[in-house]
Design a protein around this motif. Structure first.
Motif, PDB file in Angstrom:
ATOM      1  N   ARG A 156       0.875  -1.175   0.000  1.00 34.69           N
ATOM      2  CA  ARG A 156       0.000   0.000   0.000  1.00 34.69           C
ATOM      3  C   ARG A 156       0.906   1.216   0.000  1.00 34.69           C
ATOM      4  NH1 ARG A 156      -3.554   0.224   4.981  1.00 34.69           N
ATOM      5  NH2 ARG A 156      -1.593   0.807   5.910  1.00 34.69           N
ATOM      6  N   THR A 157       0.734   2.080  -0.969  1.00 33.42           N
ATOM      7  CA  THR A 157       1.556   3.288  -1.053  1.00 33.42           C
ATOM      8  C   THR A 157       0.993   4.344  -0.105  1.00 33.42           C
ATOM      9  OG1 THR A 157       0.246   4.172  -2.878  1.00 33.42           O
ATOM     10  CG2 THR A 157       2.170   2.836  -3.465  1.00 33.42           C
ATOM     11  N   GLU A 158       1.757   5.409   0.075  1.00 33.81           N
ATOM     12  CA  GLU A 158       1.329   6.482   0.973  1.00 33.81           C
ATOM     13  C   GLU A 158       0.029   7.129   0.521  1.00 33.81           C
ATOM     14  OE1 GLU A 158       4.342   9.336   1.838  1.00 33.81           O
ATOM     15  OE2 GLU A 158       5.795   7.800   2.406  1.00 33.81           O
ATOM     16  N   ASP A 159      -0.219   7.133  -0.794  1.00 33.16           N
ATOM     17  CA  ASP A 159      -1.459   7.741  -1.290  1.00 33.16           C
ATOM     18  C   ASP A 159      -2.631   6.751  -1.316  1.00 33.16           C
ATOM     19  OD1 ASP A 159      -0.596   6.195  -3.394  1.00 33.16           O
ATOM     20  OD2 ASP A 159      -0.646   7.801  -4.883  1.00 33.16           O
ATOM     21  N   GLY A 160      -2.430   5.547  -0.763  1.00 34.28           N
ATOM     22  CA  GLY A 160      -3.520   4.591  -0.594  1.00 34.28           C
ATOM     23  C   GLY A 160      -3.723   3.607  -1.718  1.00 34.28           C
ATOM     24  N   HIS A 161      -2.857   3.611  -2.730  1.00 29.03           N
ATOM     25  CA  HIS A 161      -2.989   2.646  -3.821  1.00 29.03           C
ATOM     26  C   HIS A 161      -2.309   1.332  -3.446  1.00 29.03           C
ATOM     27  CE1 HIS A 161      -4.819   5.142  -6.899  1.00 29.03           C
ATOM     28  NE2 HIS A 161      -4.066   6.148  -6.444  1.00 29.03           N
TER      29      HIS A 161
END
Length: 101
Positions: free
Chosen positions: A39-44
């Motif tokens: 999970r990336t910091e931007d939620g993807h």
């Protein structure tokens, strides 16, 4: 693993093989035979081909189209990452895993 255990492995010639559980099929495989999702910091939710990309959380899928389909169908990605997975992330994951099998 304590110091004595490490020395014992070194002497026996047995190499430790890290195992991971596939969230799609719930079977264990050697880590090198798995694909890591993060999970990336931007939620993807994205595929981490290097296995070393930083992310808040990681999960593993075996190199199988069926494993990816099961993880999405049974909402195991949502459970693992604690958030809904966008349709575009699901499509990207399925597109990547369609090369297997």
């Amino acid at each position: 693993m304590g110091r004595a255990s490490k020395a014992k492995h070194a002497r026996s010639g047995v190499r430790h093989v890290p195992m991971r559980t596939c969230i799609g099929t719930r079977t264990q495989h050697p880590k090198r035979d798995m694909i890591r999702l993060i999970r990336t910091e931007d939620g993807h939710i994205v595929i981490d081909l290097t296995g070393k990309r930083s992310g808040s959380r990681g999960a593993y899928l075996s190199k199988s189209r069926v494993a990816a389909e099961q993880a999405i169908k049974h909402k195991r990605l949502e459970a693992e990452f604690g958030q809904p997975v966008s349709k575009e992330d699901e499509e990207a994951i399925l597109a990547f895993f369609s090369q297997f099998d």
